[in-house]
Design an enzyme around this catalytic site. Structure first.
Site, short mmCIF file in Angstrom:
data_model
loop_
_atom_site.label_atom_id
_atom_site.label_comp_id
_atom_site.label_asym_id
_atom_site.label_seq_id
_atom_site.Cartn_x
_atom_site.Cartn_y
_atom_site.Cartn_z
N HIS A 1 0.87 -1.18 0.00
CA HIS A 1 0.00 0.00 0.00
C HIS A 1 0.91 1.23 0.00
O HIS A 1 2.02 1.18 0.54
CB HIS A 1 -0.83 -0.05 1.28
CG HIS A 1 -1.90 1.00 1.41
ND1 HIS A 1 -1.63 2.28 1.81
CD2 HIS A 1 -3.23 0.94 1.19
CE1 HIS A 1 -2.77 2.98 1.85
NE2 HIS A 1 -3.76 2.18 1.47
N ASP B 1 3.13 -4.85 7.89
CA ASP B 1 1.92 -4.05 7.77
C ASP B 1 0.72 -4.98 7.90
O ASP B 1 0.37 -5.70 6.97
CB ASP B 1 1.92 -3.33 6.41
CG ASP B 1 0.61 -2.57 6.15
OD1 ASP B 1 -0.31 -2.66 6.98
OD2 ASP B 1 0.54 -1.89 5.12
N GLN C 1 -4.47 -5.30 6.82
CA GLN C 1 -5.45 -6.23 6.26
C GLN C 1 -5.41 -7.60 6.94
O GLN C 1 -6.17 -8.49 6.57
CB GLN C 1 -5.21 -6.42 4.75
CG GLN C 1 -5.38 -5.17 3.92
CD GLN C 1 -6.80 -4.63 3.95
OE1 GLN C 1 -7.75 -5.32 4.32
NE2 GLN C 1 -6.95 -3.37 3.57
N LYS D 1 -10.38 -0.88 10.46
CA LYS D 1 -10.50 -2.04 9.57
C LYS D 1 -10.78 -3.31 10.38
O LYS D 1 -10.85 -4.41 9.84
CB LYS D 1 -9.22 -2.23 8.76
CG LYS D 1 -8.99 -1.13 7.72
CD LYS D 1 -7.74 -1.41 6.92
CE LYS D 1 -7.22 -0.20 6.17
NZ LYS D 1 -8.01 0.14 4.99
N CYS E 1 -4.85 2.66 -3.72
CA CYS E 1 -3.64 3.18 -3.10
C CYS E 1 -2.47 2.22 -3.26
O CYS E 1 -1.66 2.04 -2.34
CB CYS E 1 -3.84 3.47 -1.62
SG CYS E 1 -5.01 4.78 -1.31
C1 LIG Z 1 -2.30 -2.89 3.46
C2 LIG Z 1 -2.65 -1.53 3.97
N1 LIG Z 1 -1.71 -0.80 4.58
C3 LIG Z 1 -1.99 0.43 5.07
C4 LIG Z 1 -3.23 0.99 4.96
C5 LIG Z 1 -3.48 2.36 5.52
O1 LIG Z 1 -4.34 2.29 6.61
P1 LIG Z 1 -4.92 3.60 7.28
O2 LIG Z 1 -5.52 4.40 6.17
O3 LIG Z 1 -5.95 3.10 8.24
O4 LIG Z 1 -3.79 4.31 7.95
C6 LIG Z 1 -4.24 0.26 4.33
C7 LIG Z 1 -5.58 0.86 4.15
O5 LIG Z 1 -6.21 0.75 3.13
C8 LIG Z 1 -3.94 -1.03 3.82
O6 LIG Z 1 -4.87 -1.75 3.20
#
Ligand SMILES: Cc1ncc(COP(=O)(O)O)c(C=O)c1O
Lengths: 427, 150
Positions: A144, A221, A224, A247, A385
């Site tokens: 991401h 990370d 998900q 999430k 993203c």
């Molecule tokens: C794999 C992953 N990393 C990071 C994020 C960023 O999360 P947040 O927007 O809650 O900071 C997301 C959110 O879509 C994600 O799917």
């Protein structure tokens, strides 16, 4: 546990046994989520965008309401009764988070505003102290943007090198290439526990193990993964693990940075101000120990309380049952969507989270989501993203359906019907 | 029941499937690449101007959703032969129509068949799809080479 279940899944008898054991009362669970009975354009709301954000159960909504209306106070300040109570509720969430991901100690849990801030914290604090000219940072091609940009900026500031683990056509990371990227120059490896576009669950334990051999730190990370897979940071051996409350059935505005104690202790503060100090004079200040060192300012108290209730809710259902049901949904969706002519699933990793990205031959994702929306079906279309993933697979955008334990097979059937109408419409 | 909608008029579907002037002009006076990062759509508009500053030829290439492709296709058929000044007026009116600030049934306008995009005003998430081609045309007229929708 996550990995073990996926091994199970290939064995049909084990799968069936597991399914009967995990059958839970769908309607009872759905009744816990007020948003699931909302109507959109007079039609039932079919919510298949759980990778973007999840809905909250009543216990979270009610728990926050009760805190805000009967128990509210800020934390770590006043010695009055409600302030002390709020502080102990707040700190008990830290303990529940620690247990949830099997951390050694609650002091390894830092509250942030979300995954994005957690990664930035590590890149700024750990990165700026320990990464210098000629050093290397490894990420993967399926990250991401939140796990790309902080490292890109760090590397360009420090004249360090950003290296990328390539991804195979099926969406899996190419581990032989990863091994070749590792060297004593590698200072940190930051990879996802589950891709938000492809669903890929990389072999994180192995990735961490290999990084350790060259003395590199690791960040996983878990945005998900935390809501869908049993996370065991001790078992993984990672130095950092990050995720978001919104999430995982909790509120927005709160997230978690897990950091191994020995590593957190070596790190300078990221944001500075109140609450993170021991003494301040006009000349010099001394910093508090972790986790306080990284929690400057008044924290998002109600949101942290809400996250605690979200974790309680997940525990009450049980991660085993969540994983089993979601895996069943994934298998069902893969089979039914896979039969639609002209539909191509992007991402077919053997270990995969419960989401499906796809393209349709004659319909652009933007048109697909607009039409599905008219049937009350919420899915996401776009680059999610993760533009490098789009570039790698040669598509401008995909449509993505992402599932939660509160989804039903009937909702996947509705998606399939909707997609068939889209195809007829554009043919 | 099959799907019907205010947004996807038959003409739009037709232009999406069989886009007009979908080619490159090799000896273009100018061209511009328009990009909508939100959905990844990219189109290039090629222009040829004559001595009186009229559009003597216009075409486009690239890929995008049905709305952006149909909008580009219809735009090329509509502005061919028109002067730069006319195009500026049409651009403004088109923009106002799709964001709901110009009701073509009530106010005078020069939009002709472009009014089939009026339905876009009910879909705020899609206005940029409809206007990408027009911003790219404007960019091409201003000889900027590249434009990104914010
Ligand atoms: C794999 C992953 N990393 C990071 C994020 C960023 O999360 P947040 O927007 O809650 O900071 C997301 C959110 O879509 C994600 O799917």
């Amino acid at each position: 546990m996550g990995l073990r279940w996926f091994l199970f899944a290939s064995d049909k008898t084990a799968l069936n046994e597991k399914m009967t054991k995990t059958l839970f009362n769908m309607e009872k669970i759905r009744a816990d989520f007020p948003m699931l009975s909302v109507k959109v354009r007079g039609k039932p709301y079919i919510y298949l965008d759980n990778a973007a954000t999840t809905h909250k159960p009543l216990s979270v909504i009610e728990g926050i309401r009760r805190f805000d209306s009967e128990e509210y106070a800020t934390v770590r300040r006043g010695a009055y009764l409600l302030g002390e109570k709020a502080t102990s509720m707040f700190e008990s969430v830290r303990e529940r988070v620690a247990r949830f991901i099997n951390a050694e100690n609650p002091s390894e849990i830092v509250f942030t505003s979300g995954t994005t801030q957690s990664i930035n914290l590590v890149a700024y604090s750990f990165g700026r102290k320990f990464i210098g000219s000629g050093d290397e940072v490894i990420i993967s091609h399926i990250e991401h943007h939140a796990n790309i940009l902080p490292w890109q900026i760090l590397c360009s500031e420090k004249d360090a090198k950003l290296k990328v683990i390539p991804v195979a056509d099926n969406g899996e990371l190419i581990m032989e290439e990863y091994e070749k990227l590792l060297s004593e120059k590698t200072k940190i490896v930051a990879v996802t526990h589950a891709s938000n576009v492809l669903g890929t669950i990389p072999p994180v334990r192995e990735i961490v193990g290999l990084a350790k051999k060259v003395g590199a730190k690791t960040l996983i990370d878990g945005a998900q993964a935390a809501p869908h897979i049993k996370v065991d940071v001790k078992g993984l051996g990672c130095d950092f693990y990050v995720f978001s409350g919104h999430k995982m059935y909790g509120p927005t505005g709160v997230g978690v940075l897990y950091g191994r104690r020995e590593v957190l202790e070596t790190m300078p503060p990221y944001i500075t101000g109140g609450e993170m100090i021991v003494t301040v004079t006009m000349e010099k200040s001394t910093y508090a120990k972790p986790p306080m060192r990284f929690e400057a300012g008044t924290p998002p108290v109600s949101q942290v309380i809400g996250l605690g209730y979200a974790i309680d809710y997940i525990n009450s259902i049980g991660m085993d049952r969540i994983q089993a049901h979601e895996h069943e949904l994934l298998e069902y969706a893969t089979a039914t969507l896979g039969k639609i002519p002209g539909l191509t699933i992007i991402g077919n990793a053997r270990e995969k989270a419960a989401l499906i990205s796809f393209t349709l031959k004659n319909a652009h994702p933007h048109d697909v989501i607009t039409i599905l929306d008219e049937y009350g079906i919420a899915v996401r279309g776009g680059h999610h993203c993760a533009q490098p993933v789009m570039q790698r697979f040669g598509v401008p955008a995909t449509t993505r359906a992402s599932f939660s334990f509160y989804n039903k097979k009937e909702e996947i059937d509705a998606l399939v019907e909707g997609l068939k109408k889209v195809i007829v419409f554009f043919s | 029941m099959s799907y019907k909608s205010e947004l996807y008029q038959q003409v739009i579907l037709d232009h999406n499937k069989n886009p007009r002037n979908y080619r490159k002009i090799e000896d273009a006076t100018s061209s511009c690449l328009g990009h909508n990062p939100l959905c990844g759509d990219r189109i290039t508009v090629y222009l040829k101007l004559d001595a009186d500053n009229k559009i003597s030829d216009i075409s486009f290439s690239g890929d995008g959703c049905a709305i952006s492709k149909a909008s580009a296709s219809l735009m090329t058929t509509f502005v061919k032969g028109k002067s730069i000044d006319d195009v500026k007026v049409i651009f403004d009116e088109f923009h106002k129509m799709i964001i709901g600030e110009l009701d073509t049934g009530k106010t005078g306008h020069h939009l002709g068949k472009l009014t089939i995009f009026e339905g876009v005003r009910e879909y705020p998430a899609r206005t940029k799809c409809a206007s990408l081609a027009w911003h790219t045309l404007k960019c091409s007229l201003e000889k900027k080479g590249e434009t990104t929708m914010e």
